[in-house]
Design a protein around this motif. Structure first.
Motif, short mmCIF file in Angstrom:
data_model
loop_
_atom_site.label_atom_id
_atom_site.label_comp_id
_atom_site.label_asym_id
_atom_site.label_seq_id
_atom_site.Cartn_x
_atom_site.Cartn_y
_atom_site.Cartn_z
N PRO A 260 155.10 36.32 -14.98
CA PRO A 260 155.83 35.48 -15.94
C PRO A 260 155.58 33.99 -15.73
N ALA A 261 155.08 33.63 -14.53
CA ALA A 261 154.84 32.21 -14.25
C ALA A 261 153.52 31.73 -14.83
N ILE A 262 152.71 32.64 -15.38
CA ILE A 262 151.42 32.22 -15.95
C ILE A 262 151.54 32.28 -17.47
N ARG A 263 152.08 31.21 -18.03
CA ARG A 263 152.35 31.19 -19.47
C ARG A 263 151.97 29.86 -20.12
N CYS A 264 151.37 28.94 -19.35
CA CYS A 264 151.08 27.60 -19.87
C CYS A 264 149.72 27.56 -20.56
N THR A 265 149.64 26.77 -21.63
CA THR A 265 148.36 26.49 -22.26
C THR A 265 147.77 25.23 -21.62
N LEU A 266 146.49 24.98 -21.85
CA LEU A 266 145.89 23.75 -21.35
C LEU A 266 146.58 22.52 -21.95
N ALA A 394 140.35 25.56 -9.92
CA ALA A 394 139.19 26.34 -9.47
C ALA A 394 139.64 27.59 -8.72
N VAL A 395 140.65 27.45 -7.87
CA VAL A 395 141.15 28.61 -7.12
C VAL A 395 141.74 29.64 -8.08
N PHE A 396 142.56 29.19 -9.00
CA PHE A 396 143.18 30.11 -9.96
C PHE A 396 142.11 30.86 -10.77
N LEU A 397 141.12 30.13 -11.27
CA LEU A 397 140.09 30.76 -12.10
C LEU A 397 139.21 31.72 -11.30
N ASN A 398 139.17 31.56 -9.99
CA ASN A 398 138.37 32.45 -9.15
C ASN A 398 139.15 33.67 -8.65
N THR A 399 140.38 33.85 -9.09
CA THR A 399 141.14 35.03 -8.66
C THR A 399 140.65 36.28 -9.38
N THR A 400 140.84 37.40 -8.73
CA THR A 400 140.48 38.69 -9.32
C THR A 400 141.30 38.94 -10.58
N ALA A 401 142.56 38.51 -10.58
CA ALA A 401 143.44 38.72 -11.74
C ALA A 401 142.89 38.06 -12.99
N VAL A 402 142.40 36.83 -12.86
CA VAL A 402 141.83 36.11 -14.01
C VAL A 402 140.56 36.80 -14.47
N ASP A 450 143.58 35.81 -3.79
CA ASP A 450 144.40 36.73 -4.59
C ASP A 450 145.83 36.80 -4.05
N ALA A 451 145.97 36.85 -2.73
CA ALA A 451 147.30 36.94 -2.12
C ALA A 451 148.10 35.67 -2.38
N ARG A 452 147.43 34.52 -2.33
CA ARG A 452 148.12 33.25 -2.55
C ARG A 452 148.62 33.14 -3.98
N LEU A 453 147.82 33.58 -4.94
CA LEU A 453 148.27 33.53 -6.34
C LEU A 453 149.50 34.43 -6.51
N GLU A 454 149.47 35.60 -5.91
CA GLU A 454 150.60 36.52 -6.06
C GLU A 454 151.86 35.92 -5.46
N ALA A 455 151.73 35.27 -4.30
CA ALA A 455 152.89 34.65 -3.66
C ALA A 455 153.40 33.47 -4.48
#
Length: 458
Positions: A260-266, A394-402, A450-455
């Motif tokens: 739910p925390a990933i809802r922002c547009t650029l 860069a870290v966010f875009l490199n996650t497996t989830a993205v 990946d773990a950091r994004l989840e946390a």
């Protein structure tokens, strides 16, 4: 493909446009002759423009004749022009049947905006950029109410601005019933130079949209076939203005949907993304192999890797610098921290999205930077980002989830700025926190990211 058609009764009018030697029609007629389809009569209209194939096409289809319940009409004419003339009601053209079924493996070729085919298609309200989507759109337009269209086509129409009119056309006139995705870009079509995934899709003309079956297999042996039902709002998101077509590969929601925390547009973040403005072949006279007086750094995807920025690179085919002058100044950005994403991935590369942080200290005291056209660039009104924000992006875009989320609507090797613009992101504060953490860690593993994004988004 033949097995995707639901059973039917009465008469069948089958369209095979771009029929080749008739393999698809033969598969359909095999199923009919062996009792899998209960039509009383079948009439096949097969279009093939390559006259070297007509004899083989005729032999293939006439093998199924003999009971007087099959008629075959082979047309060695241009399908697009024939279909347009029929749909436009030209008095001097032969009207075409409203087909009950269509089975298609259409040709793939880009259509220039003023090509005869593009101009013809506009006469009947079809705006599209490739022969394959033109064939599918015409098959839909020619289909009777309830008509079934099965086609094997590149997945590129599922996203991107150029195919938006085509997506609108099929979504307004048909219901998507089934999508089959081949997991590998190389195995399913190993004899071809396939740069994007191909899908098999079944559409039903004039039907109410319900859930969609999505099946997957590694290749064309279908030995590991798996299928799941999905509500349509997981295929086309209700409030997506671009109407991207997503292809979920499991019954579970992808991680981005669940955060739910990933809802922002650029726009919410105050960030823009653009395609790198330096098109090297247009500015060839200004490119330099190595930096020198009067030049600034020119950055290509090859300058970035998992270990950071390497510039300049000696003995490379790509330039390392561009002259700064009146002809190039408007294409350059002030030196600063940026996030860049490569526009192309190789066929079987693990990741589709590969992001890097541009660190200005790698370029000494260079006042400006050139970003080549094979990079996408995140910036604030053509200026750099705060360092933690650039690193966090860069870290966010490199996650497996993205990466997994992106693969649901993009099956080709290109990552467009439009795709990145339409994605959802964590808040600016969360991205800055992610960037500050990354700066304190040194080299990061995929598991750590990946773990950091989840946390961070829990």
């Amino acid at each position: 493909m033949a097995g995707l058609f639901p059973d039917g009764m009465g008469d069948c009018f089958l369209l095979d446009a771009g029929a080749g030697i008739g393999s698809l029609s033969a598969a359909f007629l095999d199923r009919w002759r062996t009792g899998g389809l209960h039509f009383q009569r079948v009439a096949v209209d097969a279009f093939e423009l390559d006259h070297d194939l007509i004899d083989d096409l005729s032999k293939t289809l006439n093998k199924y004749n003999g009971n007087g319940d099959l008629s075959v009409n082979i047309q060695g004419e241009d399908f697009i022009h024939c279909a347009v003339e029929s749909l436009a009601g030209n008095l001097f053209s032969s009207p075409m049947e409203h087909f009950t079924h269509a089975i298609l493996n259409p040709p793939y070729k880009k259509l220039n905006s003023n090509s005869p085919h593009r101009l013809a298609l506009r006469r009947v309200g079809i705006e599209t950029v490739n022969l394959y989507s033109a064939f599918v759109a015409l098959a839909v337009a020619l289909a009777a109410q309830g008509g079934q269209i099965v086609a094997i086509i590149p997945r590129s129409f599922c996203n991107g601005p150029y195919y938006r009119p085509f997506r609108d056309f099929i979504l307004e006139r048909t219901a998507i019933r089934h999508i089959h995705l081949f997991d590998s870009r190389s195995k399913a079509f190993k004899d071809d130079d396939v740069l994007q995934e191909n899908i098999i899709i079944r559409l039903e003309r004039g039907a109410q949209q319900e859930s969609v079956t999505v099946s997957t297999s590694a290749d064309d042996s279908f030995s590991d076939l798996a299928a799941h039902e999905h509500p349509f709002d997981r295929i086309v998101f209700p409030h997506d203005p671009e109407r991207f077509i997503h292809v979920p590969t499991s019954s579970e929601h992808d991680a981005i949907e669940l955060f739910p925390a990933i809802r922002c547009t650029l726009s919410d973040l105050g960030i823009k993304v653009s395609t790198g403005p330096v098109v090297d072949f247009r500015l060839k006279a200004h490119l330099r192999d190595m930096p020198g007086p009067g030049t600034v750094p020119l950055l290509y995807p090859g300058h970035f890797s998992s270990i950071g920025t390497t510039w300049p690179i000696e003995n490379t085919k790509k330039s390392n610098a561009i002259a700064r002058n009146a002809d190039t100044e408007r294409w350059l950005y002030p030196s600063g921290y940026y996030c860049v994403v490569r526009r192309f991935s190789s066929k079987e590369e693990k990741r589709r999205i590969v992001a890097s942080t541009v660190e200005p200290r790698a370029f000494g005291d260079a006042p400006l930077l050139g970003f080549e056209n094979h990079l996408n660039l995140f910036h604030e009104n053509k200026h750099g980002l705060p360092e933690p924000l650039a690193r966090g992006l860069a870290v966010f875009l490199n996650t497996t989830a993205v990466d997994e989320s992106f693969r649901r609507f993009s099956g080709h090797t290109q990552v467009n700025a439009t795709d990145l613009r339409l994605m959802k992101y964590p808040s600016r504060a969360a991205l800055i926190e992610l960037g500050e953490w990354a700066a304190s860690q040194g080299t990061l593993s995929q598991d750590q990211i990946d773990a950091r994004l989840e946390a961070l988004t829990a």
